[in-house]
Write an enzyme that holds these catalytic residues in place. Structure first.
Site, mmCIF file in Angstrom:
data_model
loop_
_atom_site.group_PDB
_atom_site.id
_atom_site.type_symbol
_atom_site.label_atom_id
_atom_site.label_comp_id
_atom_site.label_asym_id
_atom_site.label_seq_id
_atom_site.Cartn_x
_atom_site.Cartn_y
_atom_site.Cartn_z
ATOM 1 N N SER A 21 0.862 -1.172 0.000
ATOM 2 C CA SER A 21 0.000 0.000 0.000
ATOM 3 C C SER A 21 0.903 1.228 0.000
ATOM 4 C CB SER A 21 -0.879 -0.034 1.253
ATOM 5 O OG SER A 21 -1.631 1.150 1.361
ATOM 6 N N LYS A 73 -1.363 -1.068 -4.295
ATOM 7 C CA LYS A 73 -2.515 -0.208 -3.987
ATOM 8 C C LYS A 73 -1.977 1.191 -3.743
ATOM 9 C CE LYS A 73 -4.887 0.178 0.448
ATOM 10 N NZ LYS A 73 -5.680 -0.580 1.436
ATOM 11 N N LYS A 111 -2.864 5.189 -2.558
ATOM 12 C CA LYS A 111 -3.847 6.030 -1.888
ATOM 13 C C LYS A 111 -4.159 7.210 -2.788
ATOM 14 C CE LYS A 111 -3.951 3.957 2.204
ATOM 15 N NZ LYS A 111 -5.187 3.462 2.829
ATOM 16 N N ASP A 130 -7.126 3.372 -3.169
ATOM 17 C CA ASP A 130 -7.854 3.437 -1.900
ATOM 18 C C ASP A 130 -8.071 4.901 -1.539
ATOM 19 O OD1 ASP A 130 -8.924 3.183 0.630
ATOM 20 O OD2 ASP A 130 -7.218 2.119 1.504
ATOM 21 N N GLU A 174 -11.151 1.160 -3.605
ATOM 22 C CA GLU A 174 -11.446 0.920 -2.190
ATOM 23 C C GLU A 174 -12.043 2.160 -1.516
ATOM 24 O OE1 GLU A 174 -8.224 -1.105 -0.186
ATOM 25 O OE2 GLU A 174 -8.845 -0.348 1.776
ATOM 26 N N ASP A 185 -13.970 -0.959 3.071
ATOM 27 C CA ASP A 185 -13.038 -1.096 4.189
ATOM 28 C C ASP A 185 -13.717 -0.508 5.432
ATOM 29 O OD1 ASP A 185 -11.020 -0.668 6.089
ATOM 30 O OD2 ASP A 185 -9.549 0.124 4.702
ATOM 31 N N LYS A 200 -10.058 -6.614 7.860
ATOM 32 C CA LYS A 200 -9.041 -6.413 8.894
ATOM 33 C C LYS A 200 -9.624 -6.984 10.176
ATOM 34 C CE LYS A 200 -7.468 -2.096 6.776
ATOM 35 N NZ LYS A 200 -7.275 -0.652 6.942
ATOM 36 N N GLY A 260 -4.489 -4.088 6.104
ATOM 37 C CA GLY A 260 -3.438 -3.829 7.083
ATOM 38 C C GLY A 260 -3.643 -2.518 7.812
HETATM 39 O O1 OSB Z 1 -7.257 2.081 4.396
HETATM 40 O O2 OSB Z 1 -6.266 0.207 4.311
HETATM 41 C C1 OSB Z 1 -6.347 1.352 4.741
HETATM 42 C C2 OSB Z 1 -3.207 2.181 6.731
HETATM 43 C C3 OSB Z 1 -3.751 2.891 7.761
HETATM 44 C C4 OSB Z 1 -5.106 3.099 7.795
HETATM 45 C C5 OSB Z 1 -5.919 2.616 6.784
HETATM 46 C C6 OSB Z 1 -5.378 1.896 5.748
HETATM 47 C C7 OSB Z 1 -3.992 1.701 5.702
HETATM 48 C C8 OSB Z 1 -3.292 1.037 4.616
HETATM 49 C C9 OSB Z 1 -1.969 0.393 4.938
HETATM 50 O O3 OSB Z 1 -3.692 1.016 3.484
HETATM 51 C C10 OSB Z 1 -2.018 -1.068 4.892
HETATM 52 C C11 OSB Z 1 -0.751 -1.682 5.434
HETATM 53 O O4 OSB Z 1 0.173 -1.867 4.656
HETATM 54 O O5 OSB Z 1 -0.680 -1.978 6.638
HETATM 55 MG MG MG Z 2 -8.530 1.132 3.072
#
Ligand code: OSB
Ligand code: MG
Length: 370
Positions: free
Chosen positions: A136, A162, A164, A189, A214, A239, A263, A291
């Site tokens: 990510s 992925k 952001k 995402d 996402e 999510d 998660k 994650g």
């Molecule tokens: O939206 O999945 C998410 C990290 C912090 C809060 C929300 C998210 C995330 C990530 C990181 O996308 C995922 C990871 O590599 O741990």
């Molecule tokens: Mg997310």
């Protein structure tokens, strides 16, 4: 199983690079590590994934810690759990507070696995001994920075990326990555950064051949997600919306999504996570392991869950060094051919590095439970 003692460590681990989402910038992973002792002297570990501020969900790190110490541990005192599933059932009357419950429940799962002398993965019914993982990537300052970050991770062997996004840093960023990496399994995402006013921008994302989009809309927006899903062929993945099985059932009935970022911490623990994974498999929804920038214990929990057969799409479970120079477990998780090995030892199968833990711990607290 009877519980005798709980120890809480407040830990701050610096991130190797700051991580930016539409919510803001994270410089370090702050968490509580829970050590839970049973009557036989076994120790189970849980990691509290709530963030310091209530941006991602309503929970906060300190609020969730208070729920643990002032409520969950009190309620668990004198209780005799005979199976891991009983823990979340026992706390079902407590609304919300998923991450607080997950920290406690996951430590109990680790304890049950250790009492039975099996790995956590085995206790969870997982069959795979390695899992395909992706990365990510936070919001970058420029398209050039993003392209170089993607190139680095692809080079390291991550099988999907992925990225952001948020309004203003979306279409041109996606176009740049897609042009440079035409065959990459890529998705975006948004962490709830869009509203109905930006509907047209999201429609345009359908042209980038993304694996999914996402959580574009707000945390309770099942209807708006359904309206968008009707108009695009790219699967929507939820999510933030998903806190329990009922949310997935609702999303399925409304057509709000075709995929779920699962998660364990966000749904209150392993028991609920397993129910969701089974529902998704049964209804042909993609389910994959998300994650929370987990440290070693949380990463081990995720790997055990993601080793189940329902998890076919690579999870947000990167190698330790993607986030941390040093972690609080003895052996880092490493990426080998785009996969990470699932610990096979008893329980979570990783050993705490107490020297490192001590260095990164700001305070500790011990609570007797007998
Ligand atoms: O939206 O999945 C998410 C990290 C912090 C809060 C929300 C998210 C995330 C990530 C990181 O996308 C995922 C990871 O590599 O741990
Ligand atoms: Mg997310």
């Amino acid at each position: 199983m009877k519980l005798r003692k709980a120890c809480l460590y407040k830990v701050h681990l610096p991130l190797v690079t700051p991580f930016r989402t539409s919510y803001g910038l994270t410089l370090e992973k702050s968490f509580y590590l829970l050590e839970l002792y049973d009557e036989k002297g076994n120790v189970g570990y849980g990691e509290l994934e709530a963030f310091p501020l209530p941006e991602y969900t309503e929970e906060t790190l300190e609020g969730a810690k208070l729920i643990l110490t002032s409520l969950l541990l009190n309620e668990a005192q004198g209780q005799n759990f005979s199976a891991p599933e009983e823990v979340s059932e026992y706390f079902r009357w407590i609304k919300g507070n998923e991450m607080a419950k997950a920290m406690f429940e996951s430590a109990c799962y680790d304890l049950f696995a250790k009492r039975e002398g099996v790995s956590l993965a085995k206790l969870l019914g997982a069959e795979n001994d390695e899992v395909a993982v992706g990365v990510s990537i936070g919001i970058q300052n420029s398209e050039a920075d993003l392209l170089s970050a993607v190139a680095d991770f692809v080079e390291e062997g991550y099988s999907r990326v992925k990225m952001k996004i948020k309004p203003g840093q979306d279409l041109s960023y996606l176009a740049a990555v897609r042009e440079q990496f035409p065959n990459l399994v890529l998705f975006a995402d948004a962490n709830s950064a869009y509203t109905e006013a930006e509907f047209d921008i999201l429609l345009k994302m359908d042209h980038f051949d993304l694996a999914m989009i996402e959580q574009p809309f707000g945390t309770r927006d099942f209807l708006l997600h359904a309206k968008l899903q009707q108009k695009i062929r790219t699967p929507i993945c939820l999510d933030e919306n998903i806190r329990e099985l009922g949310d997935v059932q609702q999303a399925y009935a409304f057509g709000s999504c075709q995929a779920v970022n699962l998660k364990m911490a966000r749904v209150g623990g392993f028991h609920e996570a397993l129910r969701i994974a089974e529902f998704c498999e049964k209804h042909q929804m993609t389910v994959w392991c998300g994650g929370m920038l987990e440290a070693g214990v949380g990463r081990a929990h995720n790997l055990a869950l993601a080793a189940r057969k329902e998890f076919k799409f690579p999870g947000d479970i990167s190698a330790t060094k993607r986030y941390f120079k040093e972690d609080i477990i003895k052996k880092d998780f490493e990426l080998v051919n785009g996969k990470i090995h699932v610990p096979q030892g008893v329980g979570i199968g990783v050993e705490i590095d107490y020297k490192a833990l001590k260095r990164f711990t700001k305070s500790t607290e011990t609570i007797l439970l007998d």
